[in-house]
Design an enzyme around this catalytic site. Structure first.
Site, PDB file in Angstrom:
ATOM      1  N   HIS A  92      -2.265  10.504   0.559  1.00  0.00           N
ATOM      2  CA  HIS A  92      -2.333   9.094   0.146  1.00  0.00           C
ATOM      3  C   HIS A  92      -2.457   8.977  -1.368  1.00  0.00           C
ATOM      4  CE1 HIS A  92      -3.221   4.863   0.275  1.00  0.00           C
ATOM      5  NE2 HIS A  92      -4.367   5.059  -0.337  1.00  0.00           N
TER       6      HIS A  92
ATOM      7  N   LYS B 120      -7.271  -0.850  11.557  1.00  0.00           N
ATOM      8  CA  LYS B 120      -6.621  -1.229  10.285  1.00  0.00           C
ATOM      9  C   LYS B 120      -5.451  -0.275  10.022  1.00  0.00           C
ATOM     10  CE  LYS B 120      -5.978  -1.207   5.602  1.00  0.00           C
ATOM     11  NZ  LYS B 120      -5.222  -0.206   4.808  1.00  0.00           N
TER      12      LYS B 120
ATOM     13  N   ASP C  35       4.608 -14.305  11.590  1.00  0.00           N
ATOM     14  CA  ASP C  35       3.259 -14.764  11.240  1.00  0.00           C
ATOM     15  C   ASP C  35       2.270 -13.614  11.438  1.00  0.00           C
ATOM     16  OD1 ASP C  35       0.713 -15.903  11.257  1.00  0.00           O
ATOM     17  OD2 ASP C  35       1.382 -17.751  12.222  1.00  0.00           O
TER      18      ASP C  35
ATOM     19  N   GLU D 142       0.820  -1.223   0.000  1.00  0.00           N
ATOM     20  CA  GLU D 142       0.000   0.000   0.000  1.00  0.00           C
ATOM     21  C   GLU D 142       0.856   1.275   0.000  1.00  0.00           C
ATOM     22  OE1 GLU D 142      -2.837   0.227   3.194  1.00  0.00           O
ATOM     23  OE2 GLU D 142      -3.931   1.855   2.232  1.00  0.00           O
TER      24      GLU D 142
HETATM   25  C1  LIG Z   1       1.742  10.828   2.896  1.00  0.00           C
HETATM   26  C2  LIG Z   1       2.150  11.957   3.828  1.00  0.00           C
HETATM   27  C3  LIG Z   1       3.303  11.509   4.704  1.00  0.00           C
HETATM   28  C4  LIG Z   1       2.570  13.136   2.979  1.00  0.00           C
HETATM   29  O1  LIG Z   1       2.687  14.266   3.811  1.00  0.00           O
HETATM   30  P1  LIG Z   1       3.336  15.626   3.309  1.00  0.00           P
HETATM   31  O2  LIG Z   1       2.996  16.678   4.291  1.00  0.00           O
HETATM   32  O3  LIG Z   1       2.973  15.842   1.888  1.00  0.00           O
HETATM   33  O4  LIG Z   1       4.853  15.231   3.387  1.00  0.00           O
HETATM   34  P2  LIG Z   1       6.167  16.086   3.194  1.00  0.00           P
HETATM   35  O5  LIG Z   1       6.544  16.053   1.742  1.00  0.00           O
HETATM   36  O6  LIG Z   1       6.090  17.407   3.876  1.00  0.00           O
HETATM   37  O7  LIG Z   1       7.207  15.180   4.002  1.00  0.00           O
HETATM   38  C5  LIG Z   1       7.099  14.992   5.401  1.00  0.00           C
HETATM   39  C6  LIG Z   1       7.818  13.712   5.758  1.00  0.00           C
HETATM   40  O8  LIG Z   1       7.026  12.582   5.341  1.00  0.00           O
HETATM   41  C7  LIG Z   1       7.892  11.579   4.816  1.00  0.00           C
HETATM   42  N1  LIG Z   1       7.586  11.443   3.376  1.00  0.00           N
HETATM   43  C8  LIG Z   1       6.704  12.151   2.664  1.00  0.00           C
HETATM   44  N2  LIG Z   1       6.650  11.730   1.387  1.00  0.00           N
HETATM   45  C9  LIG Z   1       7.535  10.723   1.291  1.00  0.00           C
HETATM   46  C10 LIG Z   1       7.930   9.879   0.227  1.00  0.00           C
HETATM   47  N3  LIG Z   1       7.411   9.992  -1.000  1.00  0.00           N
HETATM   48  N4  LIG Z   1       8.846   8.926   0.479  1.00  0.00           N
HETATM   49  C11 LIG Z   1       9.378   8.790   1.703  1.00  0.00           C
HETATM   50  N5  LIG Z   1       9.047   9.580   2.768  1.00  0.00           N
HETATM   51  C12 LIG Z   1       8.141  10.531   2.552  1.00  0.00           C
HETATM   52  C13 LIG Z   1       9.317  12.033   5.051  1.00  0.00           C
HETATM   53  O9  LIG Z   1       9.752  11.566   6.306  1.00  0.00           O
HETATM   54  C14 LIG Z   1       9.136  13.522   5.064  1.00  0.00           C
HETATM   55  O10 LIG Z   1      10.139  14.184   5.838  1.00  0.00           O
HETATM   56  P3  LIG Z   1      11.626  14.373   5.250  1.00  0.00           P
HETATM   57  O11 LIG Z   1      12.364  13.157   5.665  1.00  0.00           O
HETATM   58  O12 LIG Z   1      11.514  14.515   3.769  1.00  0.00           O
HETATM   59  O13 LIG Z   1      12.110  15.616   5.935  1.00  0.00           O
HETATM   60  C15 LIG Z   1       0.951  12.416   4.737  1.00  0.00           C
HETATM   61  O14 LIG Z   1      -0.070  12.936   3.932  1.00  0.00           O
HETATM   62  C16 LIG Z   1       0.391  11.325   5.598  1.00  0.00           C
HETATM   63  O15 LIG Z   1       0.962  10.931   6.589  1.00  0.00           O
HETATM   64  N6  LIG Z   1      -0.822  10.835   5.236  1.00  0.00           N
HETATM   65  C17 LIG Z   1      -1.428   9.686   5.883  1.00  0.00           C
HETATM   66  C18 LIG Z   1      -1.201   8.508   5.022  1.00  0.00           C
HETATM   67  C19 LIG Z   1      -1.748   7.222   5.581  1.00  0.00           C
HETATM   68  O16 LIG Z   1      -2.225   7.130   6.687  1.00  0.00           O
HETATM   69  N7  LIG Z   1      -1.670   6.198   4.762  1.00  0.00           N
HETATM   70  C20 LIG Z   1      -2.183   4.903   5.072  1.00  0.00           C
HETATM   71  C21 LIG Z   1      -3.092   4.455   3.973  1.00  0.00           C
HETATM   72  S1  LIG Z   1      -4.761   5.010   4.227  1.00  0.00           S
HETATM   73  C22 LIG Z   1      -5.385   3.703   5.200  1.00  0.00           C
HETATM   74  O17 LIG Z   1      -5.357   2.591   4.776  1.00  0.00           O
HETATM   75  C23 LIG Z   1      -5.670   3.884   6.662  1.00  0.00           C
HETATM   76  C24 LIG Z   1      -6.828   4.696   7.166  1.00  0.00           C
HETATM   77  C25 LIG Z   1      -6.613   6.130   6.797  1.00  0.00           C
HETATM   78  O18 LIG Z   1      -8.066   4.299   6.643  1.00  0.00           O
HETATM   79  C26 LIG Z   1      -6.790   4.501   8.667  1.00  0.00           C
HETATM   80  C27 LIG Z   1      -7.815   5.279   9.414  1.00  0.00           C
HETATM   81  O19 LIG Z   1      -8.884   5.555   8.868  1.00  0.00           O
HETATM   82  O20 LIG Z   1      -7.528   5.577  10.630  1.00  0.00           O
HETATM   83  N1  LIG Z   2      -2.157 -20.519  15.606  1.00  0.00           N
HETATM   84  C1  LIG Z   2      -0.937 -20.173  15.223  1.00  0.00           C
HETATM   85  O1  LIG Z   2      -0.575 -18.998  15.267  1.00  0.00           O
HETATM   86  C2  LIG Z   2       0.021 -21.217  14.750  1.00  0.00           C
HETATM   87  C3  LIG Z   2       1.221 -20.822  14.212  1.00  0.00           C
HETATM   88  N2  LIG Z   2       2.145 -21.765  13.819  1.00  0.00           N
HETATM   89  C4  LIG Z   2       3.438 -21.422  13.226  1.00  0.00           C
HETATM   90  O2  LIG Z   2       4.442 -21.704  14.192  1.00  0.00           O
HETATM   91  C5  LIG Z   2       5.656 -21.040  13.845  1.00  0.00           C
HETATM   92  C6  LIG Z   2       6.280 -20.425  15.070  1.00  0.00           C
HETATM   93  O3  LIG Z   2       6.482 -21.408  16.059  1.00  0.00           O
HETATM   94  P1  LIG Z   2       7.784 -21.398  16.960  1.00  0.00           P
HETATM   95  O4  LIG Z   2       7.535 -22.283  18.121  1.00  0.00           O
HETATM   96  O5  LIG Z   2       8.179 -19.995  17.249  1.00  0.00           O
HETATM   97  O6  LIG Z   2       8.851 -21.984  15.955  1.00  0.00           O
HETATM   98  P2  LIG Z   2       9.904 -23.164  15.991  1.00  0.00           P
HETATM   99  O7  LIG Z   2       9.356 -24.406  16.584  1.00  0.00           O
HETATM  100  O8  LIG Z   2      10.441 -23.217  14.617  1.00  0.00           O
HETATM  101  O9  LIG Z   2      11.039 -22.574  16.935  1.00  0.00           O
HETATM  102  C7  LIG Z   2      10.971 -22.601  18.313  1.00  0.00           C
HETATM  103  C8  LIG Z   2      12.122 -23.442  18.851  1.00  0.00           C
HETATM  104  O10 LIG Z   2      13.362 -22.824  18.568  1.00  0.00           O
HETATM  105  C9  LIG Z   2      14.331 -23.202  19.546  1.00  0.00           C
HETATM  106  N3  LIG Z   2      15.089 -22.015  19.945  1.00  0.00           N
HETATM  107  C10 LIG Z   2      16.391 -21.755  19.611  1.00  0.00           C
HETATM  108  N4  LIG Z   2      16.775 -20.581  20.105  1.00  0.00           N
HETATM  109  C11 LIG Z   2      15.718 -20.060  20.779  1.00  0.00           C
HETATM  110  C12 LIG Z   2      15.501 -18.852  21.505  1.00  0.00           C
HETATM  111  N5  LIG Z   2      16.470 -17.930  21.652  1.00  0.00           N
HETATM  112  N6  LIG Z   2      14.280 -18.629  22.039  1.00  0.00           N
HETATM  113  C13 LIG Z   2      13.288 -19.519  21.892  1.00  0.00           C
HETATM  114  N7  LIG Z   2      13.436 -20.691  21.233  1.00  0.00           N
HETATM  115  C14 LIG Z   2      14.641 -20.963  20.672  1.00  0.00           C
HETATM  116  C15 LIG Z   2      13.559 -23.800  20.706  1.00  0.00           C
HETATM  117  O11 LIG Z   2      13.877 -25.135  20.964  1.00  0.00           O
HETATM  118  P3  LIG Z   2      14.403 -26.355  20.035  1.00  0.00           P
HETATM  119  O12 LIG Z   2      15.658 -25.910  19.358  1.00  0.00           O
HETATM  120  O13 LIG Z   2      14.621 -27.441  20.987  1.00  0.00           O
HETATM  121  O14 LIG Z   2      13.306 -26.668  19.052  1.00  0.00           O
HETATM  122  C16 LIG Z   2      12.086 -23.591  20.360  1.00  0.00           C
HETATM  123  O15 LIG Z   2      11.277 -24.636  20.768  1.00  0.00           O
HETATM  124  C17 LIG Z   2       5.260 -19.989  12.822  1.00  0.00           C
HETATM  125  O16 LIG Z   2       5.659 -20.437  11.544  1.00  0.00           O
HETATM  126  C18 LIG Z   2       3.730 -19.981  12.903  1.00  0.00           C
HETATM  127  O17 LIG Z   2       3.188 -19.567  11.658  1.00  0.00           O
HETATM  128  C19 LIG Z   2       1.923 -23.108  13.989  1.00  0.00           C
HETATM  129  C20 LIG Z   2       0.740 -23.529  14.517  1.00  0.00           C
HETATM  130  C21 LIG Z   2      -0.321 -22.637  14.896  1.00  0.00           C
END
Ligand SMILES: CC(C)(COP(=O)([O-])OP(=O)([O-])OC[C@H]1O[C@@H](n2cnc3c(N)ncnc32)[C@H](O)[C@@H]1OP(=O)([O-])[O-])[C@@H](O)C(=O)NCCC(=O)NCCSC(=O)C[C@@](C)(O)CC(=O)[O-]
Ligand SMILES: NC(=O)C1=CN([C@@H]2O[C@H](COP(=O)(O)OP(=O)(O)OC[C@H]3O[C@@H](n4cnc5c(N)ncnc54)[C@H](OP(=O)(O)O)[C@@H]3O)[C@@H](O)[C@H]2O)C=CC1
Length: 438
Positions: free
Chosen positions: A389, A275, A291, A91
């Site tokens: 946007h 969202k 995940d 997006e």
């Molecule tokens: C889009 C902006 C940021 C523009 O805003 P602007 O005022 O035109 O931006 P600007 O040109 O003055 O720039 C300000 C800063 O924004 C960043 N920036 C700005 N443009 C860029 C670009 N092209 N590439 C990378 N970074 C960018 C960048 O950090 C920049 O600072 P700088 O670093 O330049 O000093 C602003 O209008 C905004 O924040 N809008 C909101 C957008 C948004 O929420 N999008 C999500 C999608 S809509 C949705 O799905 C969610 C929603 C809305 O339904 C959720 C809800 O209802 O609550």
């Molecule tokens: N409802 C859901 O959300 C479900 C999700 N999943 C999937 O499960 C996966 C994630 O499961 P997860 O258990 O995290 O994955 P893994 O089983 O791949 O990894 C966990 C294992 O890694 C080992 N391990 C090594 N280093 C570490 C550490 N620093 N901290 C913790 N564990 C460590 C552990 O033991 P050891 O080495 O002995 O294994 C541990 O059991 C994702 O792919 C997810 O999509 C699966 C089922 C249902």
């Protein structure tokens, strides 16, 4: 400024000015320099992140890979440390919006975050019991034996200080099939998301649970309502920081608070508001190989935990007139396990991010969710969402209309300038441009 890697600690300056105006290859070079990203990890992004052989080992019936753009959100400061945040998302305006709000937040020191331990629940459903409360008492009396059985197999996790720590029992006296008792294993999964880990434990202890209760175990599976694994982010901004050429800072702050109040009381609005928060969270979850379905499920269950679906964030104005935003939600993210170690782009993304624990990843991701919500509310409460946007969406529309190469930016700029971002208008512009060149 290049990353400082002394003593294993890394310090990055996330204020990469002008990144937006570079070509993708130049941006990658700049990010790689800033984060001291090695050549092998750089190449992951240059060549496409996932070789077919690896993809074929990840899921079933693989026919190829599906790519998403990965962008870098700049300007993030969380708990005094700077982060460049990789975001994989389709997006437009999401990465720009997060970067913008992080730029404003850093004026006041950035985001403050905290989290609980990485604790998950596994559920074990017990049926065919006429005395569920008696069964509950028997389970709790055998708590230590159940914990020991759960921990018997996972030596790695226990060695890291994790493992099953407690047992809880929930009784449902009246369900469509009669009384039901659900045992919960409370498991510290350390740096894993933990689903497989806790599922294995639940299956391991099921026979013991049957023996203790005299019932029959059916489901043995984690809960994605990870209410013991919460991450929190807070941000505080002065009106001076918020103000624009068109709006007073106080007006913007009040608008954000009013917008949030709408989401707090109205579930139709809360769904869209949340969202917008997930617009920030999901791209980090995807980029790090985690995940996202689990994160979505946990977030929305948490939003409805009091019986009515509501806003995940709260926005307030403090006594000194500063805008204060907070976000708290379940955040079951891992640095190991699942696809986090398999996917080369996820590994490279984690290196760019520079987090050293799953909790740190959860906290930074939550800060991005809060920033994203602030961006959407700021836009909605002032000029509306469409200007910022749609200006960025215009490039997509230009591509849909058939623009290629330099035509994309030219057509997009023309669409945005006239606030007329439509495919048919883009086609007209393209035809005129091409006719002019011919
Ligand atoms: C889009 C902006 C940021 C523009 O805003 P602007 O005022 O035109 O931006 P600007 O040109 O003055 O720039 C300000 C800063 O924004 C960043 N920036 C700005 N443009 C860029 C670009 N092209 N590439 C990378 N970074 C960018 C960048 O950090 C920049 O600072 P700088 O670093 O330049 O000093 C602003 O209008 C905004 O924040 N809008 C909101 C957008 C948004 O929420 N999008 C999500 C999608 S809509 C949705 O799905 C969610 C929603 C809305 O339904 C959720 C809800 O209802 O609550
Ligand atoms: N409802 C859901 O959300 C479900 C999700 N999943 C999937 O499960 C996966 C994630 O499961 P997860 O258990 O995290 O994955 P893994 O089983 O791949 O990894 C966990 C294992 O890694 C080992 N391990 C090594 N280093 C570490 C550490 N620093 N901290 C913790 N564990 C460590 C552990 O033991 P050891 O080495 O002995 O294994 C541990 O059991 C994702 O792919 C997810 O999509 C699966 C089922 C249902």
């Amino acid at each position: 400024m290049a990353a400082n890697q002394e003593n294993g600690a890394r310090s990055v300056n996330s204020r990469l000015e002008n990144l937006r105006n570079l070509a993708p290859v130049e941006r990658l070079a700049r990010v790689a320099e800033a984060t001291a990203l090695g050549d092998a990890d750089r190449q992951v992004f240059e060549r496409g992140g996932l070789p077919l052989t690896l993809a074929n080992g990840m899921i079933e019936n693989v026919i190829g890979t599906f790519e998403l753009p990965i962008g870098i959100a700049t300007n993030f400061t969380v708990n005094g440390k700077d982060y460049l945040v990789p975001m994989a998302v389709e997006e437009p305006s999401v990465v720009a919006a997060a970067s913008y709000m992080a730029r404003l937040a850093r004026v006041g020191g950035g985001f403050i975050t905290s989290s609980t331990g990485p604790v998950m629940r596994a559920q074990i459903q017990v049926l065919n019991i006429t005395d569920p409360h008696g069964a509950r008492a028997r389970i709790l009396a055998e708590r230590d034996a159940i914990i020991a059985a759960a921990n018997a197999k996972d030596k790695v996790l226990i060695g890291l200080g994790g493992g099953c720590k407690d047992v809880e029992v929930h009784v449902f006296d009246d369900t469509p099939i009669g009384p039901m008792m659900i045992a919960h294993l409370i498991v510290d999964v350390r740096d894993a998301m933990g689903a497989n880990t806790v599922n294995t434990m639940a299956e391991t202890v099921a026979p013991l649970i049957e023996k203790i209760t005299g019932g029959v175990v059916r489901l043995r599976i984690l809960s994605n309502f990870a209410d013991l694994r919460l991450a929190r982010a807070m941000v505080r901004l002065s009106p001076e920081t918020l103000k624009t050429s068109e709006y007073e800072g106080e007006r913007i702050a009040r608008g954000i608070v009013e917008a949030c109040a709408f989401a707090i009381v109205d579930p139709y609005r809360a769904a869209t508001h949340n969202k917008g928060i997930m617009n920030g969270i999901d791209p980090v979850v995807v980029a790090t190989g985690n995940d996202w379905r689990a994160i979505e499920a946990g977030a929305h269950a948490w939003a409805a935990r009091n019986g009515r679906y509501t806003s995940l964030t709260k926005w307030e104005i403090d006594t000194s007139g500063h805008l204060v935003g907070t976000l708290e939600l379940p955040m079951a993210l891992g640095l190991v396990g699942g696809a986090t170690k398999t996917h080369p782009a996820a590994q490279a993304a984690l290196k760019i991010l520079g987090v050293t624990s799953a909790q740190e990843l959860a906290e930074v991701t939550t800060a991005v969710g809060l920033a994203q919500n602030m961006a959407a509310l700021r836009a909605l409460a002032t000029e509306g969402i469409q200007r910022g946007h749609m200006a960025l969406h215009a490039r997509n529309i230009a591509i849909v209309a058939g623009a290629v190469g330099d035509e994309i930016e030219t057509v997009a700029a023309e669409l945005a300038a006239h606030h007329d971002v439509r495919v048919d208008r883009a086609k007209e512009l393209l035809e005129t441009m091409r006719a002019g060149k011919a």
